[in-house]
Design a protein around this motif. Sequence first.
Motif, short mmCIF file in Angstrom:
data_model
loop_
_atom_site.label_atom_id
_atom_site.label_comp_id
_atom_site.label_asym_id
_atom_site.label_seq_id
_atom_site.Cartn_x
_atom_site.Cartn_y
_atom_site.Cartn_z
N ALA A 1 -4.46 77.89 11.88
CA ALA A 1 -4.25 79.23 12.46
C ALA A 1 -4.39 79.22 13.98
CB ALA A 1 -5.20 80.25 11.83
N GLY A 2 -3.92 78.15 14.61
CA GLY A 2 -3.89 78.11 16.06
C GLY A 2 -5.18 77.70 16.74
N HIS A 3 -6.19 77.28 15.97
CA HIS A 3 -7.44 76.88 16.62
C HIS A 3 -7.97 75.59 15.98
CE1 HIS A 3 -9.12 78.97 13.08
NE2 HIS A 3 -10.14 78.17 13.23
N ASP A 4 -8.87 74.94 16.69
CA ASP A 4 -9.51 73.72 16.21
C ASP A 4 -10.62 74.11 15.24
OD1 ASP A 4 -10.93 71.32 15.86
OD2 ASP A 4 -10.52 70.67 17.91
N THR A 5 -10.55 73.59 14.01
CA THR A 5 -11.54 73.93 12.99
C THR A 5 -12.89 73.25 13.22
OG1 THR A 5 -10.91 72.07 11.57
CG2 THR A 5 -9.72 74.16 11.27
N GLY A 6 -12.91 72.22 14.09
CA GLY A 6 -14.10 71.40 14.24
C GLY A 6 -14.15 70.25 13.25
N PHE A 7 -13.25 70.26 12.27
CA PHE A 7 -13.17 69.19 11.28
C PHE A 7 -11.98 68.29 11.58
CE2 PHE A 7 -15.98 72.02 9.17
CZ PHE A 7 -16.71 71.26 8.25
N ALA A 8 -12.17 67.00 11.36
CA ALA A 8 -11.05 66.07 11.52
C ALA A 8 -10.06 66.20 10.37
CB ALA A 8 -11.57 64.64 11.61
N SER A 9 -10.59 66.48 9.16
CA SER A 9 -9.74 66.69 7.98
C SER A 9 -10.10 68.01 7.32
CB SER A 9 -9.89 65.53 6.98
OG SER A 9 -9.09 65.77 5.82
N TRP A 10 -9.56 69.09 7.85
CA TRP A 10 -9.78 70.40 7.25
C TRP A 10 -9.14 70.48 5.87
CZ3 TRP A 10 -13.17 73.87 7.38
CH2 TRP A 10 -12.93 75.18 6.96
N ARG A 11 -8.06 69.71 5.67
CA ARG A 11 -7.42 69.64 4.36
C ARG A 11 -8.42 69.27 3.27
NH1 ARG A 11 -6.18 65.08 1.84
NH2 ARG A 11 -4.80 65.18 0.02
N THR A 12 -9.33 68.33 3.57
CA THR A 12 -10.31 67.91 2.58
C THR A 12 -11.18 69.08 2.14
OG1 THR A 12 -10.36 65.65 3.45
CG2 THR A 12 -12.26 66.35 2.16
N LEU A 13 -11.58 69.90 3.09
CA LEU A 13 -12.43 71.06 2.75
C LEU A 13 -11.67 72.08 1.93
CD1 LEU A 13 -15.45 71.41 3.68
CD2 LEU A 13 -14.18 69.61 4.85
N ILE A 14 -10.40 72.30 2.26
CA ILE A 14 -9.61 73.26 1.49
C ILE A 14 -9.46 72.79 0.05
CG2 ILE A 14 -7.27 74.20 1.23
CD1 ILE A 14 -7.12 74.45 4.24
N PHE A 15 -9.17 71.53 -0.15
CA PHE A 15 -8.99 71.01 -1.50
C PHE A 15 -10.28 71.03 -2.30
CE2 PHE A 15 -4.71 68.98 -1.83
CZ PHE A 15 -4.49 69.33 -3.16
N ASP A 16 -11.40 70.91 -1.63
CA ASP A 16 -12.68 70.85 -2.33
C ASP A 16 -13.07 72.19 -2.97
OD1 ASP A 16 -13.55 68.30 -2.41
OD2 ASP A 16 -15.12 68.50 -0.91
N ARG A 17 -12.30 73.24 -2.75
CA ARG A 17 -12.65 74.55 -3.31
C ARG A 17 -12.15 74.72 -4.74
NH1 ARG A 17 -10.67 78.52 1.43
NH2 ARG A 17 -8.73 77.44 0.93
#
Length: 364
Positions: free
Chosen positions: A164-180
Amino acid sequence: MTTVGVEEEYLLIDLGTGWPAARGEKVRAAAGLAPFVTDDEVQTELLQAQVEVATPVCATLEEVGGHLLRLRHAVAGAAEACGCRLVASGTPPLAEGLPVPITDKARYREMQRQAPQLVAEQMVNGMHVHVAVPGRQAGVEVLNRIRLWLPTLTAMSANSPLWAGHDTGFASWRTLIFDRWPVSGVPPYFADEADYERRVRRLLSAGLIGDTGQLYWQARLSDRYPTVEVRCLDVQLRADDAVMFAGLVRALADTAMRDAAAGGSAPEGDMEFVQAAMWQAARYGLSEDLIDIGGGRRRADDVVYGLLEHVEPALEAYGDTREVTSLVRRLLERGTGAELQRTALATGGLEAVTGMIVDALVAP
C-alpha cells in the motif's frame, strides 16, 4: 537424476497508475496464443491481478532457466498487449484498487465466502519448487529433514517489503500474510506417511480446509505430482535467482533422501522456536542475524554458507556447484529483492521501484 519444476506467480499492474490490474484471464488467453507456450504452462490465480506459470519437468538447471525466461517473456508480452505490465514482486508496491475481483471458480468463491478479508489481501506472489520423490514415504522423510532450513530459504528469497505504498518493515511481508490461514507456516514433524495422511484427513473431515490445496504449509507433498513442493519462497525479481533456488531446493531434497537412506535421524526442533526463526527470517531477510538449524543466533551469511556446505555433495553430483555458489555469492553481495526494492524506494520513490521490478523480470 532427481527432476525439478518451478511455478512462479506474478503481479499485473496498470501501465499508467502502477495499481494492480484485474486482467488475469485476458493475459492468460493472450499468452496462450504466443508461439511455444502451451495452455497448461500459464494459469490464472486466486485474484484477477495475478497470473502463474509452470515450467515442464526439468532435469537440469539450464532447462529451468530457459523455460523461465521463455515464459516470462511470453507472459510479459501478453500483459503489454492487454495494457498492463508483469512484475515479479511478492507484494504490490501500490495497493490502490484493492480488492480486485477473484477468478470465477467454485473453489475461489468458497474461499472468499470463508475468509473474505484474507482473500481481499491475498495479493501475494510466490515461487514454488517441485522436487521429484520416489514415493510419499520418501516425501515425508524429505519434509522432516528440510523443514528447519525453510527460514533460511525464506530470508534469502525475501522480495516483498512494500504494501500500500509504504515499507512494512518486513523483508517478506508475503510470509506474514500467508501465515494467517488456518494451516500454514513451517510444517510439523511427521512420524511417517500414515501420520501425514491421518492429519490431512482430520483437517478435511473437520472442515478446517476445503481441499488439500489449502494446506498452506511452506513445504508439503503434492497431490497432483509425485513431488515435494517447497512454497516458502517469494517470487524472484530475476530468473537466474529463481534458478539458484531451484538448485538449492533440489540439493536439499536430495541430501535429505540420502540421509534417510543411510538411516540418519531428522531433528525435530521445538515448534515455537522454528516458528520464531521463520518470523525472524521474514522480518529481516539477510540484513540481520538468522536462527540456524541448531537454534543458535548467527550472522546471516554464515547461515547461508552453512546451507551451501550442507548441500555441497548434492550440488556437485548434479554439476550445479559453480552456478549455484556464484549466484549465492552475488545475492550476499547485492542483497535480496527486498533490499533492492528499498534502495529504489529511497533513491527514486515508488515509480523507481516499479521501473526496477519491471526491468528485472526478463533480465538475462
